[in-house]
Design a protein around this motif. Structure first.
Motif, PDB file in Angstrom:
ATOM      1  N   ASP A 816     -54.804  -8.628  51.118  1.00 12.69           N
ATOM      2  CA  ASP A 816     -56.414  -8.710  51.475  1.00 12.69           C
ATOM      3  C   ASP A 816     -57.016  -9.351  50.202  1.00 12.69           C
ATOM      4  O   ASP A 816     -57.986 -10.313  50.213  1.00 12.69           O
ATOM      5  N   ASN A 819     -56.362 -12.841  49.632  1.00  8.67           N
ATOM      6  CA  ASN A 819     -56.752 -13.661  50.862  1.00  8.67           C
ATOM      7  C   ASN A 819     -58.397 -13.902  50.366  1.00  8.67           C
ATOM      8  O   ASN A 819     -58.939 -14.913  50.586  1.00  8.67           O
ATOM      9  N   SER A 820     -58.998 -12.838  49.960  1.00  3.57           N
ATOM     10  CA  SER A 820     -60.466 -13.017  49.448  1.00  3.57           C
ATOM     11  C   SER A 820     -60.672 -14.281  48.303  1.00  3.57           C
ATOM     12  O   SER A 820     -61.640 -14.776  48.374  1.00  3.57           O
ATOM     13  N   GLU A 822     -58.640 -16.654  47.691  1.00  2.00           N
ATOM     14  CA  GLU A 822     -58.388 -18.103  48.327  1.00  2.00           C
ATOM     15  C   GLU A 822     -59.548 -18.250  49.136  1.00  2.00           C
ATOM     16  O   GLU A 822     -59.908 -19.645  49.115  1.00  2.00           O
ATOM     17  N   GLN A 823     -60.499 -17.450  49.766  1.00  2.00           N
ATOM     18  CA  GLN A 823     -61.671 -17.761  50.597  1.00  2.00           C
ATOM     19  C   GLN A 823     -62.471 -18.178  49.312  1.00  2.00           C
ATOM     20  O   GLN A 823     -63.503 -19.252  49.571  1.00  2.00           O
ATOM     21  N   ASN A 825     -62.149 -19.522  46.516  1.00  2.00           N
ATOM     22  CA  ASN A 825     -61.724 -20.592  46.106  1.00  2.00           C
ATOM     23  C   ASN A 825     -62.034 -21.892  46.917  1.00  2.00           C
ATOM     24  O   ASN A 825     -62.411 -22.723  46.641  1.00  2.00           O
ATOM     25  N   PHE A 826     -61.986 -21.704  48.234  1.00  2.00           N
ATOM     26  CA  PHE A 826     -62.333 -22.538  49.160  1.00  2.00           C
ATOM     27  C   PHE A 826     -63.685 -22.871  49.098  1.00  2.00           C
ATOM     28  O   PHE A 826     -64.076 -23.870  49.237  1.00  2.00           O
ATOM     29  N   GLN A 827     -64.373 -21.784  49.072  1.00  2.00           N
ATOM     30  CA  GLN A 827     -65.958 -21.935  49.014  1.00  2.00           C
ATOM     31  C   GLN A 827     -66.437 -22.661  47.693  1.00  2.00           C
ATOM     32  O   GLN A 827     -67.359 -23.497  47.751  1.00  2.00           O
ATOM     33  N   ARG A 830     -65.838 -26.365  48.222  1.00  2.00           N
ATOM     34  CA  ARG A 830     -66.904 -27.009  49.083  1.00  2.00           C
ATOM     35  C   ARG A 830     -68.176 -27.302  48.539  1.00  2.00           C
ATOM     36  O   ARG A 830     -68.743 -28.208  48.647  1.00  2.00           O
TER      37      ARG A 830
END
Length: 914
Positions: A816, A819-820, A822-823, A825-827, A830
């Protein structure tokens, strides 16, 4: 008044459809209304008289009065004491309502108004105390009617009245005071106290405390003793109620009044040869009193024995024995009931009392020079009386005399000296000079006809008492030899063999249709069998003498299976056969125990033989519920029938061909029944033992198996073959007999079969059972150890299972976190794109920032993964060791680990892809 309404409903159902009954009901109601609401006293008195008249004559009026009249008349008794005539009328009316109307006979299920009214009156609050208070009134008739009313109440509702009287202060005292009143009042009070004391122990104690003994004997003296009327009977019945099974009351009577007043009643006055019915009843009542004193208190009373012995001693000191002998033996003109009761009292007086036995043996009857010992006179009564009840009563004296009295038995047996046949059958006028033994032997050896068989049976009963539990007497009588009735019939024979002949004669006296002219044979066989059973008991020489005649055994085998014989006869015959087994010490072929058991098995069958015991125990003679029943008390209601009893009806006994004689119940007492039951148990046990361990027919001596000097080899081999053939025949015989026994007992599935099997195979099976038991115990212990180890391993596996679940949870949380990241990093990417498109933000090295963030996250993950891998490695080694141990114990390891780690592989695979 619910109970009254029920009675009214019953009245309506029974009498409501009859116009005459309805008229009487309304008439009773009008009379009661006049009594309760009338103005003129004379009119009310007239209404009471009319009411008393109609209640006396009509069932319907009694029922209607019971439904509504008691409160009215009780109110009169309570509130109008001054009007004596009114009170008398009310009492007479109540008495009429409680007495049944004799002249009318209705159906059996018809309601009884007297019983119903008695119950209603006893339930009225304060009715009993009100009636008792009337006993203090001066008017004679008021007291008289009140006592009659209480007696009627007691007759119909005894328990309720007894309870009510006990709750009233001085209730019994008031009744006791009536004994000092005028004669009529006294007699009614005496009758009432007689009813009250029959079963109520508390009332008995109060009456004794009030000094009733003195008043009883005072009334008896006034009435003239045994020559008196029914009042003497009531006094003696009251006395018997108070001392029956009550040692303390007997001691109080003995220590205060003494037995002299009681003994004086037995002294016949006036015309001693004349016995009226009332005189007979009075003497029977006194004899019952003496019998109660001789028996002492209750069986549970610790002072019963001492009280009984003391009473016996004192009564003999008061010359009661002489009076009883006069009534029972010398007074042959006395009624049979009086003679029988006197003889039973003599038996109770001497039983278990050596001094009294000696006193009886030393007494003589008659006047000089015609005197003879008392025991001789009693024996003559036994042999000559036409009454079987008198025979049983006189026989009871010899039973009591011989019980636990070996010296007395020896004394009587010493007179048994055979006389030449030519002087037998002594004339009646010369019998007084005969000895006891000569008279008894003459009774045992008379000619073989029906009447003399009955005499022989009675003599056999006396002889059985002489032999009971006395080896010396048995041996002495065994040596007696009697001459044959005629020289042509052979030489002398033992007395025992003569008795077996009479036993066979008794069974052959029936005619072809199974009937006989007398009931003597019905009890002749059981009594002679009883003598033989007592004689053979614990006496091997008697058994030897019995078996010396081969037909004896054959006859017993026929009699035990004879369907015409009674259950009692067959059972006693089975007992006699059993005694020939258990008390048999002979080794002669054909007479030894094994041969007799073998004969029983072949001729009768052991199953059928054992069933004879059960049938005997169920017969009326041996039925325990009928033994030692208390003698019936003498009361007003049964006194006339008991005084006039003569004997058992021969017609009744001859009609019941298959039933035992009723007098056998009296002759076969509880001691003999218990004795037979003990023999039965020993017989069963011994017969099973004989079949389990049979007697060897060939004595195996090792010397016989050796070759003797001078014996050739051929002769030696021939002798050995003969020996082996004998052994084979013997084994075959045993096998066939045991097979027969097993087949017999298997048909009934009785317990005897299991007993024999247990005994025959017990030794070999016991070793097997013990070894199997030890192996079973060891296996049980190993199983318990394995169960403990299994439980321990299952506990450890459970711990590891929970640890694996925890590790799975940790891995899930790590996934978990990844995954956080990764989120995040994606943010960030963007946001960078949006800044680039806006152009306001300075250029940033986006790729460097992403690489740095990924590197930091990877380092953190690697550290945590390394820690987890170390832990997993350690746990994996433990799981491998446990798996090996579980496989040794036979457990399926894959099944235990099934489902563990399936879900934990998913995050690892995702991580490797990333």
């Amino acid at each position: 008044m619910d109970l009254v309404s029920k009675y009214q409903g019953a009245l309506g159902r029974v009498f409501g459809n009859e116009n005459s009954s309805s008229n009487e009901d309304s008439y009773v109601e009008r009379l009661l209304d006049r009594i309760s609401n009338g103005v003129l006293a004379e009119d009310r008195r007239t209404a009471v008289v009319e009411l008393q008249s109609v209640v006396t004559e009509s069932h319907a009026a009694q029922l209607d009065f019971g439904a509504m009249g008691f409160p009215v008349l009780l109110s009169v008794l309570k509130e109008e004491r001054d009007d004596v005539e009114m009170v008398r009328g009310a009492l007479e009316t109540l008495l009429s309502a409680l007495n049944p109307i004799e002249h009318t006979k209705g159906p059996k299920n018809e309601i009884q108004p007297a019983l119903m009214n008695s119950d209603l009156l006893s339930r009225e609050a304060g009715s009993i105390s009100l009636l008792l208070s009337l006993l203090s009134e001066e008017d004679f008739y008021v007291r008289y009617y009140t006592l009659q009313l209480l007696t009627a109440l007691l007759t119909n509702s005894p328990n309720r009245l007894q309870e009510a009287i006990l709750t009233i202060p001085r209730g019994i005292t008031q009744l006791m005071d009536m004994l000092m009143d005028r004669e009529v009042i006294r007699n009614e009070a005496l009758l009432l106290l007689t009813y009250l004391t029959r079963e109520a122990e508390e009332i008995q104690k109060i009456v004794v405390f009030e000094g009733v003994f003195e008043k009883i004997f005072s009334i008896i003296r006034e009435e003239g003793g045994s020559e008196g009327g029914v009042v003497v009977q009531d006094c003696l019945e009251l006395l018997n109620n108070l001392i029956r099974n009550n040692a303390s009351h007997q001691v109080l009577l003995r220590e205060t009044i003494g037995f002299d007043p009681l003994v004086s009643i037995l002294k016949l006055r006036g015309n001693t040869y004349k016995f009226t019915q009332q005189k007979t009843i009075n003497i029977l009542s006194v004899l019952e009193t003496i019998n109660l004193l001789l028996n002492g208190g209750q069986e549970s009373d610790p002072g019963k024995g001492n009280s009984s012995l003391t009473n016996k001693t004192v009564l003999v000191q008061k010359k009661v024995l002489d009076l009883l002998l006069m009534l029972g033996v010398e007074s042959q003109w006395a009624p049979v009931a009086v003679r029988c009761a006197s003889l039973r009292c003599i038996g109770d007086l001497i039983v278990s009392h050596p001094k009294n036995c000696d006193a009886l043996a030393s007494k003589v009857l008659g006047e000089e020079p015609q005197v003879e010992p008392t025991l001789n006179s009693i024996l003559r009564v036994i042999l000559r009386t036409p009454s079987m009840q008198e025979f049983v009563a006189a026989d009871y004296i010899f039973k009591s005399f011989c019980e636990k009295n070996p010296d007395g038995q020896t004394m009587l047996a010493s007179t048994l000296i055979p006389q030449p046949h030519t002087i037998n059958h002594t004339p009646r006028d010369e019998e007084i000079n005969m000895s006891f033994g000569s008279m008894l032997l003459e009774g045992l050896t008379w000619s073989e006809n029906e009447s003399d068989l009955e005499t022989c049976c009675r003599a056999a009963s006396v002889l059985s008492h002489l032999l009971k539990d006395n080896i010396q007497c048995k041996e002495r009588v065994l040596r007696l030899e009697l001459e044959a009735p005629m020289p042509s019939l052979g030489g002398p024979e033992p007395l025992m063999h003569r008795m077996v002949k009479y036993l066979a004669l008794a069974s052959s006296m029936k005619s072809k249709d199974g009937k006989t002219n007398s009931s003597g044979y019905l009890y002749a066989q059981p009594v002679i069998l009883k003598l033989l059973v007592v004689w053979l008991s614990d006496c091997p020489s008697a058994v030897q003498c019995f078996l010396d005649s081969r037909p004896h055994l054959t006859y017993l085998l026929e009699l035990v299976s004879n369907p015409m014989a009674t259950a009692c006869v067959r059972g006693l015959t089975a007992v006699l056969l059993g005694e020939c087994v258990i008390y048999n010490k002979t080794g002669d072929s054909g007479k030894d125990p094994f041969s007799i058991v073998d004969a029983i098995s072949q001729k009768v069958g052991l199953t059928s033989y054992f069933l004879k015991f059960d049938e005997m125990q169920k017969s009326s003679v041996f039925n325990s519920t009928k033994l030692d029943m208390p003698r019936k008390s003498l009361t007003r209601s049964n006194s006339a029938s008991m005084a006039e009893i003569e004997d058992v009806d021969d017609k009744e006994t001859t009609e019941q061909k298959s039933e035992d004689h009723p007098l056998l119940v009296l002759m076969f007492d509880s001691l003999f029944v218990s004795f037979v039951k003990g023999l039965e148990a020993n017989i069963r046990k011994q017969i099973v033992e004989i079949y389990s361990n049979p007697k060897s027919q060939v004595a195996v001596v090792p010397a016989e198996l050796e070759q003797t000097s001078g014996e050739s080899d051929g002769e030696y081999v021939k002798r050995l073959k003969m020996f082996v053939e004998k052994q084979c025949h013997e084994i075959q015989g045993l096998l066939s007999r045991n097979a027969t026994l097993a087949e017999d007992l298997a048909k009934t599935g009785g317990s005897g079969s299991s007993q024999i099997e247990n005994r025959t195979g017990g030794r070999s099976e016991r070793v097997q059972v013990e070894s199997l038991r030890r192996e079973l115990q060891e296996a049980s212990q190993r199983i318990e150890i394995l169960k403990a180890e299994k439980a321990k391993i299952e506990s450890e596996a459970s711990n590891y299972r929970s640890l694996a679940v925890k590790m799975e949870s940790d891995l899930q949380s790590l996934s978990d976190a990844y995954n956080s990241l990764e989120q995040a990093n994606f943010q960030l990417e963007r946001e960078v794109k949006s800044l680039k498109s806006g152009g306001a933000t300075p250029d940033l090295d986006i790729e460097a920032i992403k690489a740095e963030a990924r590197e930091e996250a990877q380092k953190e993950s690697e550290v945590e993964l390394n820690d987890l891998l170390v832990c997993l490695g350690q746990e994996q080694s433990k799981v491998e060791k446990l798996s090996v141990r579980l496989m040794e114990l036979g457990e399926d390891v894959d099944k235990l680990l099934e489902g563990i780690g399936d879900e934990t592989e998913l995050p690892e695979d995702d991580e490797e892809e990333d």
